[in-house]
Design a protein around this motif. Structure first.
Motif, short mmCIF file in Angstrom:
data_model
loop_
_atom_site.label_atom_id
_atom_site.label_comp_id
_atom_site.label_asym_id
_atom_site.label_seq_id
_atom_site.Cartn_x
_atom_site.Cartn_y
_atom_site.Cartn_z
N PHE A 88 5.17 24.55 -14.26
CA PHE A 88 5.74 25.72 -13.58
C PHE A 88 6.54 25.29 -12.36
N THR A 89 7.34 26.21 -11.85
CA THR A 89 8.18 25.96 -10.68
C THR A 89 7.60 26.73 -9.50
N ALA A 90 7.50 26.07 -8.36
CA ALA A 90 6.91 26.73 -7.19
C ALA A 90 7.85 27.82 -6.66
N THR A 91 7.26 28.93 -6.24
CA THR A 91 8.05 30.01 -5.63
C THR A 91 7.49 30.29 -4.23
N ASP A 92 7.41 29.22 -3.46
CA ASP A 92 6.99 29.35 -2.06
C ASP A 92 7.79 28.34 -1.23
N GLU A 93 7.38 28.15 0.02
CA GLU A 93 8.20 27.31 0.91
C GLU A 93 8.24 25.84 0.46
N SER A 94 7.35 25.45 -0.45
CA SER A 94 7.40 24.06 -0.93
C SER A 94 8.65 23.81 -1.80
N ASN A 95 9.29 24.88 -2.22
CA ASN A 95 10.51 24.74 -3.03
C ASN A 95 11.68 25.38 -2.28
N PRO A 96 12.49 24.56 -1.60
CA PRO A 96 13.57 25.12 -0.78
C PRO A 96 14.58 25.95 -1.59
N TRP A 97 14.74 25.62 -2.87
CA TRP A 97 15.68 26.38 -3.70
C TRP A 97 15.24 27.83 -3.84
N TRP A 98 13.92 28.04 -3.80
CA TRP A 98 13.41 29.40 -3.98
C TRP A 98 13.94 30.34 -2.90
N LYS B 142 8.20 40.45 -8.30
CA LYS B 142 7.25 39.39 -8.00
C LYS B 142 7.42 38.36 -9.12
N PRO B 143 7.52 37.06 -8.78
CA PRO B 143 7.75 36.06 -9.83
C PRO B 143 6.69 36.15 -10.92
N GLU B 144 7.15 36.09 -12.16
CA GLU B 144 6.26 36.27 -13.31
C GLU B 144 6.26 35.03 -14.19
N ILE B 145 5.24 34.98 -15.06
CA ILE B 145 5.28 34.04 -16.19
C ILE B 145 5.98 34.77 -17.33
N LEU B 146 6.99 34.15 -17.89
CA LEU B 146 7.71 34.78 -19.00
C LEU B 146 6.80 34.85 -20.23
N SER B 147 6.79 36.01 -20.89
CA SER B 147 5.90 36.14 -22.05
C SER B 147 6.41 35.36 -23.25
N PRO C 84 13.05 21.92 -10.48
CA PRO C 84 12.75 23.34 -10.43
C PRO C 84 13.71 24.16 -11.28
N ALA C 85 13.18 25.14 -11.99
CA ALA C 85 13.99 26.00 -12.86
C ALA C 85 13.40 27.40 -12.84
N LEU C 86 14.28 28.39 -12.74
CA LEU C 86 13.82 29.78 -12.77
C LEU C 86 14.48 30.50 -13.94
N GLY C 87 13.69 31.33 -14.61
CA GLY C 87 14.26 32.27 -15.58
C GLY C 87 14.65 33.50 -14.78
N PHE C 88 15.81 34.04 -15.09
CA PHE C 88 16.31 35.13 -14.25
C PHE C 88 17.12 36.08 -15.10
N SER C 89 17.00 37.37 -14.81
CA SER C 89 17.78 38.35 -15.56
C SER C 89 18.32 39.43 -14.66
N LEU C 90 19.61 39.69 -14.80
CA LEU C 90 20.26 40.75 -14.05
C LEU C 90 20.30 42.05 -14.83
N MET C 91 19.56 42.10 -15.95
CA MET C 91 19.55 43.31 -16.77
C MET C 91 18.52 44.29 -16.23
N SER C 92 18.88 44.97 -15.13
CA SER C 92 17.96 45.97 -14.57
C SER C 92 18.16 47.29 -15.30
N ASN C 93 17.20 48.19 -15.15
CA ASN C 93 17.25 49.52 -15.79
C ASN C 93 17.64 49.43 -17.27
#
Ligand code: MET
Ligand SMILES: [Zn+2]
Ligand SMILES: [Zn+2]
Length: 414
Positions: A324-334, A350-355, A369-378
């Motif tokens: 997993f990728t850290a989502t706190d101050e230990s990961n400056p990219w976050w 809130k950062p999630e685990i992708l199902s 570090p890698a994040l899954g991200f989606s701009l598909m809101s609503n």
């Protein structure tokens, strides 16, 4: 819409019309669309192959930064899609029909994930037009075979000399749509397994009741699995766990019966039956315990059941830790990423685990570090579903947000 926005939606539709669905994705067609598109924006393009037959291109698009000593930023998207049951769709899955009343663009891949390369490229167009020049190099990877496990795609890419040479500091990849107005962000994927259970049993007359028929044995398996599934699903329904925080096990095919010219023989009980399950585990799941459960409870040999349990992709990182990728101050990219979303006027979940499971796992496995991200809101979650769509306005807003994200990530001096 402005003329530019209409063009952007048209480019999205054009890409969706290229049939990149399995089992025979048109990778050449996708490359013929994407490479000149990127070149027209002044990006450098490279095509990599990780198969001897060279039918599975991996496209790399590069916007060079002013400081090549800084680790680069990678934006990823897979080219392939899952198949579509065309006759069950309201609009043909490869026509990319836009409903003028709602602005919905219907197509296989509209959400998963063919919106991404067009959004990445259009965001770069916007940044270039604004005179922005990145400090860090920005790469876009467009990869084959994600939907079938990535063995000839990102898995080999991540192990290649070419990948190492890119000196990636951070990656953004696909996520999942959000039914509310927050953007969802994912710091881990579930592990993906496949479980095939085969039952053997005594054959006999369709009218006879006896113990130990193959289908009867398989039904025992299904009943046990179903009980486990209900308990896991129950925690999600009760809101105790997120959908990525439980073990999911879903039957995806079943096979039994003696074929006849009109279907199946109705008065014979077959001597074999089979079921396939899609099984997903949270990255921290106790794998030995699951293996024991399959062996002792789901497919016990004394019920004439046998099984194959196979894992796709890495289970742990190089140090033997869950991926997993850290989502706190230990990961400056976050925090750079978080601030970029705020500056774009967006709200982050809130950062999630992708199902489900993505190519990010191959990058996280390397400690990048890698994040899954989606701009598909609503947007309803329609990946792998019929009538998959994305609304044009949501797609266009995504381009604006990626402008903020790419600007921030590529300027980060840490
Ligand atoms: C088989 S690897 C994962 C493929 C796909 N992204 C899924 O989650 O189903
Ligand atoms: Zn996907
Ligand atoms: Zn998918």
């Amino acid at each position: 819409f402005t003329e530019l926005e209409s063009d952007q939606v048209a480019r999205f539709q054009e890409y969706l019309r290229i049939r990149t669905a399995h089992p025979s994705p048109d990778y050449a067609g996708a490359a013929a669309f994407l490479l000149p598109y990127a070149a027209s924006l002044g990006l450098r393009t490279t095509t990599l192959h990780f198969t001897p037959c060279k039918t599975k291109p991996l496209l790399l698009l590069t916007w060079p930064g002013s400081d090549p000593s800084l680790p680069s930023v990678l934006l990823n998207s897979h080219i392939d899609s899952v198949p579509a049951e065309a006759e069950r769709w309201s609009h043909p899955p490869f026509a990319a029909h836009r409903d003028p009343a709602t602005g919905r663009v219907y197509a296989r891949g509209a959400q998963d994930d063919k919106c991404l390369p067009v959004q990445y490229l259009e965001a770069i167009r916007g940044l270039r037009a604004a005179g922005f020049a990145p400090a860090r190099t920005v790469h876009i990877s467009l990869v084959p075979d994600e939907e079938i496990g990535g063995m000839d795609g990102f898995e080999k890419f991540a192990q290649s000399e070419e990948f190492r040479a890119l000196n990636i500091g951070f990656m953004l990849d696909e996520g999942q749509a959000s039914p509310t107005d927050v953007f969802r962000v994912f710091y881990a994927d579930r592990l993906v397994w496949r479980l095939i259970v085969k039952a053997a049993g005594a054959p006999g007359h369709g009218s006879r009741m006896f113990d130990g028929a193959a289908v009867d044995n398989l039904m025992d398996c299904l009943e046990t699995v179903s009980g486990f599934r209900e308990a896991q699903f129950g925690m999600v329904k009760a809101g105790e766990r997120g959908p990525g925080e439980v073990v999911s096990v879903n039957p995806v095919y079943m096979k039994a019966g003696i074929p006849s010219p009109t279907g199946f023989v109705m008065n014979m009980q077959p001597s074999e039956a089979e079921v396939g399950f899609d099984l997903r585990l949270p990255p921290t799941a106790d794998i030995e315990q699951i293996k024991r459960r399959v062996k002792e409870e789901w497919a016990p040999a004394h019920k004439n059941l046998t099984y194959e349990l196979t894992q796709k992709g890495p289970v742990t990182d190089g140090a033997g830790h869950p991926i997993f990728t850290a989502t706190d101050e230990s990961n400056p990219w976050w925090s750079v990423f978080e601030q970029a979303i705020t500056s774009a006027g967006g709200k982050l979940s809130k950062p999630e685990i992708l199902s489900s499971t993505t190519d990010s796992r191959f990058v996280r496995q390397l400690g990048i570090p890698a994040l899954g991200f989606s701009l598909m809101s609503n947007t309803p979650i329609l990946l792998h579903d019929n009538d998959e769509f994305l609304e044009d306005k949501v797609f266009l807003r995504g381009i604006k947000v990626y402008e903020h994200v790419i600007r921030a990530l590529s300027s980060f001096q840490g």
